[in-house]
Scaffold this motif. Structure first.
Motif, PDB file in Angstrom:
ATOM      1  N   PHE A 234      25.497   6.466   6.107  1.00 11.68           N
ATOM      2  CA  PHE A 234      26.647   7.032   5.768  1.00 11.68           C
ATOM      3  C   PHE A 234      27.837   6.349   6.124  1.00 11.68           C
ATOM      4  CE2 PHE A 234      23.271  10.165   6.408  1.00 11.68           C
ATOM      5  CZ  PHE A 234      23.065  10.751   5.081  1.00 11.68           C
ATOM      6  N   GLU A 235      27.728   5.370   6.564  1.00 14.62           N
ATOM      7  CA  GLU A 235      28.877   4.408   7.170  1.00 14.62           C
ATOM      8  C   GLU A 235      29.071   3.229   6.136  1.00 14.62           C
ATOM      9  OE1 GLU A 235      28.354   3.267  11.193  1.00 14.62           O
ATOM     10  OE2 GLU A 235      28.003   5.178  11.824  1.00 14.62           O
ATOM     11  N   ARG A 236      30.481   3.069   5.475  1.00 13.46           N
ATOM     12  CA  ARG A 236      30.786   2.283   4.613  1.00 13.46           C
ATOM     13  C   ARG A 236      30.326   0.664   4.840  1.00 13.46           C
ATOM     14  NH1 ARG A 236      33.095   2.480  -0.097  1.00 13.46           N
ATOM     15  NH2 ARG A 236      34.259   1.118  -0.921  1.00 13.46           N
ATOM     16  N   PRO A 237      30.658   0.399   6.043  1.00 13.20           N
ATOM     17  CA  PRO A 237      30.342  -1.068   6.172  1.00 13.20           C
ATOM     18  C   PRO A 237      28.783  -1.663   6.078  1.00 13.20           C
ATOM     19  CG  PRO A 237      31.770  -0.463   7.896  1.00 13.20           C
ATOM     20  CD  PRO A 237      31.358   0.901   7.211  1.00 13.20           C
ATOM     21  N   PHE A 238      28.142  -0.574   6.560  1.00 12.46           N
ATOM     22  CA  PHE A 238      26.530  -0.544   6.222  1.00 12.46           C
ATOM     23  C   PHE A 238      26.186  -0.499   5.023  1.00 12.46           C
ATOM     24  CE2 PHE A 238      22.091   0.677   6.569  1.00 12.46           C
ATOM     25  CZ  PHE A 238      21.633  -0.416   7.492  1.00 12.46           C
ATOM     26  N   GLN A 239      26.828   0.354   4.225  1.00 11.79           N
ATOM     27  CA  GLN A 239      26.591   0.586   2.768  1.00 11.79           C
ATOM     28  C   GLN A 239      26.893  -0.472   2.011  1.00 11.79           C
ATOM     29  OE1 GLN A 239      29.075   4.066   1.890  1.00 11.79           O
ATOM     30  NE2 GLN A 239      27.351   5.600   2.724  1.00 11.79           N
ATOM     31  N   LEU A 240      28.010  -1.067   2.221  1.00 10.42           N
ATOM     32  CA  LEU A 240      28.448  -2.557   1.490  1.00 10.42           C
ATOM     33  C   LEU A 240      27.234  -3.589   1.704  1.00 10.42           C
ATOM     34  CD1 LEU A 240      32.222  -2.286   1.920  1.00 10.42           C
ATOM     35  CD2 LEU A 240      30.997  -1.746  -0.047  1.00 10.42           C
ATOM     36  N   LEU A 241      27.012  -3.856   3.095  1.00  7.74           N
ATOM     37  CA  LEU A 241      25.966  -4.927   3.269  1.00  7.74           C
ATOM     38  C   LEU A 241      24.972  -4.558   2.756  1.00  7.74           C
ATOM     39  CD1 LEU A 241      25.754  -7.430   4.914  1.00  7.74           C
ATOM     40  CD2 LEU A 241      25.119  -5.994   7.043  1.00  7.74           C
ATOM     41  N   ILE A 353      25.815 -10.375  10.973  1.00 13.23           N
ATOM     42  CA  ILE A 353      26.823  -9.384  10.303  1.00 13.23           C
ATOM     43  C   ILE A 353      26.137  -7.828  10.901  1.00 13.23           C
ATOM     44  CG2 ILE A 353      27.881  -8.270   8.559  1.00 13.23           C
ATOM     45  CD1 ILE A 353      27.924 -11.130   7.080  1.00 13.23           C
ATOM     46  N   VAL A 354      24.664  -7.692  10.592  1.00 12.44           N
ATOM     47  CA  VAL A 354      24.062  -6.462  10.921  1.00 12.44           C
ATOM     48  C   VAL A 354      24.113  -6.224  12.293  1.00 12.44           C
ATOM     49  CG1 VAL A 354      21.941  -5.317  10.909  1.00 12.44           C
ATOM     50  CG2 VAL A 354      22.511  -6.795   9.146  1.00 12.44           C
ATOM     51  N   GLN A 355      23.860  -7.163  13.189  1.00  7.30           N
ATOM     52  CA  GLN A 355      23.929  -7.015  14.817  1.00  7.30           C
ATOM     53  C   GLN A 355      25.307  -6.540  15.046  1.00  7.30           C
ATOM     54  OE1 GLN A 355      22.537 -10.955  16.093  1.00  7.30           O
ATOM     55  NE2 GLN A 355      20.520 -10.365  15.553  1.00  7.30           N
ATOM     56  N   ARG A 356      26.352  -7.075  14.232  1.00  5.97           N
ATOM     57  CA  ARG A 356      27.876  -6.607  14.555  1.00  5.97           C
ATOM     58  C   ARG A 356      28.110  -5.234  14.368  1.00  5.97           C
ATOM     59  NH1 ARG A 356      32.104 -10.072  11.711  1.00  5.97           N
ATOM     60  NH2 ARG A 356      31.684  -8.694  10.129  1.00  5.97           N
ATOM     61  N   VAL A 367      18.389  -3.195  12.264  1.00  6.50           N
ATOM     62  CA  VAL A 367      17.834  -4.096  11.437  1.00  6.50           C
ATOM     63  C   VAL A 367      16.282  -3.840  10.642  1.00  6.50           C
ATOM     64  CG1 VAL A 367      16.735  -6.473  11.413  1.00  6.50           C
ATOM     65  CG2 VAL A 367      18.670  -5.996  12.810  1.00  6.50           C
ATOM     66  N   GLY A 368      15.705  -2.925  11.476  1.00  3.81           N
ATOM     67  CA  GLY A 368      14.538  -2.492  10.615  1.00  3.81           C
ATOM     68  C   GLY A 368      14.837  -1.619   9.407  1.00  3.81           C
ATOM     69  N   LEU A 369      15.917  -0.723   9.627  1.00  2.00           N
ATOM     70  CA  LEU A 369      16.285   0.059   8.506  1.00  2.00           C
ATOM     71  C   LEU A 369      16.976  -0.797   7.383  1.00  2.00           C
ATOM     72  CD1 LEU A 369      16.987   3.144   7.515  1.00  2.00           C
ATOM     73  CD2 LEU A 369      19.237   2.866   8.646  1.00  2.00           C
ATOM     74  N   TYR A 370      17.938  -1.879   7.655  1.00  2.00           N
ATOM     75  CA  TYR A 370      18.378  -2.529   6.723  1.00  2.00           C
ATOM     76  C   TYR A 370      17.411  -3.317   6.063  1.00  2.00           C
ATOM     77  CZ  TYR A 370      20.985  -6.650   4.713  1.00  2.00           C
ATOM     78  OH  TYR A 370      21.194  -7.426   4.069  1.00  2.00           O
ATOM     79  N   ASN A 371      16.485  -4.145   6.855  1.00  2.00           N
ATOM     80  CA  ASN A 371      15.847  -4.974   6.182  1.00  2.00           C
ATOM     81  C   ASN A 371      14.729  -4.166   5.642  1.00  2.00           C
ATOM     82  OD1 ASN A 371      15.311  -8.005   6.123  1.00  2.00           O
ATOM     83  ND2 ASN A 371      13.456  -7.741   7.178  1.00  2.00           N
ATOM     84  N   GLY A 372      14.304  -3.408   5.972  1.00  2.00           N
ATOM     85  CA  GLY A 372      13.190  -2.437   5.063  1.00  2.00           C
ATOM     86  C   GLY A 372      13.774  -1.990   3.689  1.00  2.00           C
ATOM     87  N   LEU A 373      15.042  -1.445   3.677  1.00  2.00           N
ATOM     88  CA  LEU A 373      15.639  -0.839   2.566  1.00  2.00           C
ATOM     89  C   LEU A 373      15.879  -2.097   1.500  1.00  2.00           C
ATOM     90  CD1 LEU A 373      17.863   1.947   3.788  1.00  2.00           C
ATOM     91  CD2 LEU A 373      15.808   2.228   2.457  1.00  2.00           C
ATOM     92  N   THR A 374      16.371  -3.140   2.031  1.00  4.40           N
ATOM     93  CA  THR A 374      16.795  -4.239   1.228  1.00  4.40           C
ATOM     94  C   THR A 374      15.536  -5.079   0.592  1.00  4.40           C
ATOM     95  OG1 THR A 374      16.830  -5.886   2.925  1.00  4.40           O
ATOM     96  CG2 THR A 374      18.938  -4.933   2.392  1.00  4.40           C
TER      97      THR A 374
END
Length: 408
Positions: A234-241, A353-356, A367-374
């Motif tokens: 629900f956070e915009r920077p994470f959504q864009l990445l 960038i994810v770590q930031r 990272v698991g959430l990001y990498n999993g969804l991508t």
């Protein structure tokens, strides 16, 4: 003088760690690419038509990414609890087992498909655990280079897999490539992990306490928080990445999966030619990875650098499209290589960038959430999108058009 020697040893151990992560990523990526290299032989063995090859191949490739994405999202919290070192030991054993199972069970398609899902699940927590290690061992101004050391294993795998696996599969059958990789995981990856991977500097048997504390202070180490990270959605920077990562995964994983099969279907291309044809477009990626990682650490403007490089990649891909229309093969390859060089800017900065963005105490789960969804969305759809293009009789112009549009 002794302190200087100790610092040198500490730096050496850190880079041995990330080189080990790169080697394990290389072997793991071989395990996921083997199906794309084996597919022409599997299709010939089963008498599949081009349409069947496209549909069955997309399914076998896509199932891996489904398992991989699920593993990233739902198994990473377990890996975080167990710790990166133990997690990597377990998953190396599991992915070696499931790779061998794929060859053993290939006559039964349902079991073969299940082995691809299991392989994806077992490899899913590897990127989050590697990110947790670089986040623990390296200061913020070093993390692009540290992350790129293990990401280089991915590009090196894409570059060398045809050279390593095609001759083996051509001579001894496609199953032999699977068995070689299963043995490689046990013989190569496992000993390296046991020797060089440790959860944090204070857990390293060859680093004294004073140096360990200094390294941890530089990295800003904090205790791991196992709290779920779903709020990031629900956070915009994470959504864009996340949106950028999905498109990147769709293009890169889709084309990496289908490139050998596509090339093998061209007139005059023998299966053995894939040993070098499929490797050429990825040669520039390693140079690009190093270049963009250094620039990212020096400037700390990773997002801006990546955005600029993506625009250049779109221009190069368009140029490759025009060169392909003029049948200028080598100019097409050169421009496509330039596009790949630029596209690697995202991979060089992606995890930094994810770590930031993600709270440091929850990097692995984030990272698991990001990498999993991508991977689940982009990687799962990529083989179907690109496979549909190939099945539809698309030529190089059509494929480059899709690449240019996605990159731009």
């Amino acid at each position: 003088m002794g302190a200087a020697v100790d610092m040198t040893r500490g730096r050496a151990e850190r880079w041995k760690l990330v080189i080990t992560l790169g080697v394990t990523f290389l072997v793991a990526y071989y395990d996921r690419l083997n199906i794309s290299l084996a597919l022409p032989l599997i299709a010939a063995e089963n008498g599949w038509t081009d349409a069947q090859t496209a549909s069955q191949g997309a399914l076998l490739m896509g199932l891996f990414y489904v398992g991989f994405g699920i593993g990233n999202i739902f198994l990473t919290p377990l890996g975080t609890r167990v710790g990166p070192r133990r997690s990597l030991v377990v998953i190396v054993l599991l992915w070696s087992l499931f790779t061998a199972l794929g060859a053993l069970a290939s006559q039964v398609m349902m079991v073969f498909m299940a082995s691809r899902v299991l392989l994806g699940l077992s490899e899913g927590i590897q990127p989050p655990m590697m990110n947790q290690l670089t986040n623990t061992w390296f200061a913020p101004d070093e993390r692009s280079r540290a992350n790129s050391m293990f990401v280089a294993g991915l590009f090196l795998a894409i570059l060398t897999a045809p050279i390593v696996l095609v001759p083996v599969m051509e001579r001894y059958g496609w199953r032999s490539g699977f068995y070689v990789l299963a043995i490689g995981g046990i013989v190569v990856s496992l000993p390296l992990v046991l020797r060089f991977v440790h959860d944090r500097p204070r857990a390293h048997p060859r680093i004294d306490d004073a140096l360990a504390h200094e390294l941890e202070d530089r990295a800003g180490i904090i205790e791991v928080d196992e709290t779920p990270t779903w709020h990031l959605l629900f956070e915009r920077p994470f959504q864009l990445l996340l949106a950028t990562g999905i498109v990147n995964a769709l293009v890169s994983l889709g084309f990496a999966s289908w490139l050998p099969t596509y090339l093998s279907q061209l007139d005059g291309v023998a299966y053995g030619d894939l040993a070098w044809l499929a490797a050429i477009p990825y040669g520039a990626s390693l140079l690009g990875l190093a270049t963009w990682a250094i620039l990212g650490d020096l400037t700390n403007r990773r997002a801006l650098i990546t955005a600029t490089a993506y625009v250049a990649a779109g221009a190069f891909a368009t140029g490759a499209l025009l060169a392909g229309g003029m049948h200028a093969v080598w100019l097409t390859v050169a421009l496509l290589s330039a596009a790949v060089f630029c596209i690697s800017s995202f991979m060089a900065s992606e995890f930094a960038i994810v770590q930031r963005i993600v709270p440091r105490a929850r990097v692995a789960n984030g990272v698991g959430l990001y990498n999993g969804l991508t991977t689940l969305i982009g990687g799962g759809l990529g083989p179907y999108v690109v496979g549909g293009i190939i099945d539809g009789g698309a030529g190089p112009r059509d494929i480059l058009t899709v690449l240019g549009l996605c990159v731009a």
